[in-house]
Design a protein around this motif. Structure first.
Motif, PDB file in Angstrom:
ATOM      1  N   ILE A 111     -23.638  90.676  69.639  1.00 52.13           N
ATOM      2  CA  ILE A 111     -22.264  91.517  69.127  1.00 52.13           C
ATOM      3  C   ILE A 111     -22.854  92.192  67.806  1.00 52.13           C
ATOM      4  O   ILE A 111     -23.397  91.535  67.003  1.00 52.13           O
ATOM      5  N   PHE A 112     -22.917  93.295  68.061  1.00 50.54           N
ATOM      6  CA  PHE A 112     -23.471  94.334  67.087  1.00 50.54           C
ATOM      7  C   PHE A 112     -22.628  94.776  66.184  1.00 50.54           C
ATOM      8  O   PHE A 112     -21.166  94.913  66.365  1.00 50.54           O
ATOM      9  N   GLU A 113     -22.806  95.446  65.150  1.00 49.95           N
ATOM     10  CA  GLU A 113     -22.236  95.512  63.720  1.00 49.95           C
ATOM     11  C   GLU A 113     -20.872  96.519  64.212  1.00 49.95           C
ATOM     12  O   GLU A 113     -19.774  96.085  63.708  1.00 49.95           O
ATOM     13  N   PRO A 114     -20.984  97.462  64.955  1.00 60.00           N
ATOM     14  CA  PRO A 114     -19.714  98.405  65.186  1.00 60.00           C
ATOM     15  C   PRO A 114     -18.771  97.503  66.024  1.00 60.00           C
ATOM     16  O   PRO A 114     -17.341  97.851  65.895  1.00 60.00           O
ATOM     17  N   GLU A 115     -19.310  96.489  66.866  1.00 57.70           N
ATOM     18  CA  GLU A 115     -18.096  95.911  67.475  1.00 57.70           C
ATOM     19  C   GLU A 115     -17.608  94.752  66.747  1.00 57.70           C
ATOM     20  O   GLU A 115     -16.439  94.489  66.757  1.00 57.70           O
ATOM     21  N   LEU A 116     -18.213  94.118  65.661  1.00 58.17           N
ATOM     22  CA  LEU A 116     -17.647  93.389  64.924  1.00 58.17           C
ATOM     23  C   LEU A 116     -16.542  93.926  63.875  1.00 58.17           C
ATOM     24  O   LEU A 116     -15.612  93.401  63.752  1.00 58.17           O
ATOM     25  N   ARG A 117     -16.779  95.188  63.649  1.00 62.96           N
ATOM     26  CA  ARG A 117     -15.915  95.737  62.732  1.00 62.96           C
ATOM     27  C   ARG A 117     -14.685  96.375  63.546  1.00 62.96           C
ATOM     28  O   ARG A 117     -13.723  95.854  62.957  1.00 62.96           O
ATOM     29  N   LEU A 118     -14.913  96.651  64.720  1.00 65.32           N
ATOM     30  CA  LEU A 118     -13.726  96.956  65.816  1.00 65.32           C
ATOM     31  C   LEU A 118     -12.968  95.544  65.838  1.00 65.32           C
ATOM     32  O   LEU A 118     -11.573  95.677  65.999  1.00 65.32           O
ATOM     33  N   LEU A 119     -13.583  94.382  66.382  1.00 64.98           N
ATOM     34  CA  LEU A 119     -12.868  93.336  66.442  1.00 64.98           C
ATOM     35  C   LEU A 119     -12.040  92.948  65.200  1.00 64.98           C
ATOM     36  O   LEU A 119     -11.189  92.269  65.319  1.00 64.98           O
ATOM     37  N   GLU A 120     -12.577  93.049  64.100  1.00 65.27           N
ATOM     38  CA  GLU A 120     -11.933  93.008  62.739  1.00 65.27           C
ATOM     39  C   GLU A 120     -10.675  93.619  62.680  1.00 65.27           C
ATOM     40  O   GLU A 120      -9.499  93.063  62.392  1.00 65.27           O
TER      41      GLU A 120
END
Length: 147
Positions: A111-120
């Motif tokens: 899970i890459f940083e942009p995906e983590l931010r969007l999940l948040e």
């Protein structure tokens, strides 16, 4: 009204709950600007096998993908996407939406940083309780571990 074009076919203003789920899965896949095969397979499998998609018109997936890509090309596109989701996704499917997004994000084993931010952002926009979110995330992680 001559000379005017009907834009209702270009950007749907009324989405089905399933459209919303598909849009979020596509959004999480596209969030890092690299849509991976594993993520596409995960989306396709979800739509083909989960009960929530039982009566979903599979041809709508292309429309939803184009809608997400068009919105991501706009300055406030993510806000517009969440507006569509809030208007058209029943609250009872919020955790389902988050679980599907987590599964797509985890599908390629990272899970890459942009995906983590969007999940948040999805957690916030869908008002997912922290404890429920943690359980959903742990389940996704467990399902996508490699040996």
């Amino acid at each position: 009204m001559t000379g005017q074009t009907d834009t209702s076919d270009q950007l749907p203003h009324s989405l089905s709950p399933q459209d919303c789920l598909v849009a979020l899965m596509i959004a999480i896949s596209a969030s890092d600007e690299n849509i991976r095969t594993a993520e596409l397979v995960k989306i396709q499998n979800a739509v083909n096998h989960l009960p929530v998609f039982a009566n979903y018109d599979i041809d709508r997936m292309n429309t939803m993908a184009q809608t997400v890509f068009d919105l991501f090309g706009e300055e406030d596109g993510l806000d517009a996407l969440f507006g569509l989701i809030r208007e058209n996704l029943p609250e009872r499917l919020n955790e389902t939406a988050y679980a599907l997004a987590c599964d797509v994000a985890a599908a390629d084993g990272q899970i890459f940083e942009p995906e983590l931010r969007l999940l948040e952002e999805i957690r916030y926009e869908l008002n997912i309780d922290r404890l429920h979110a943690a359980a959903i995330e742990r389940g996704s992680r467990a399902r996508h571990l490699s040996a």
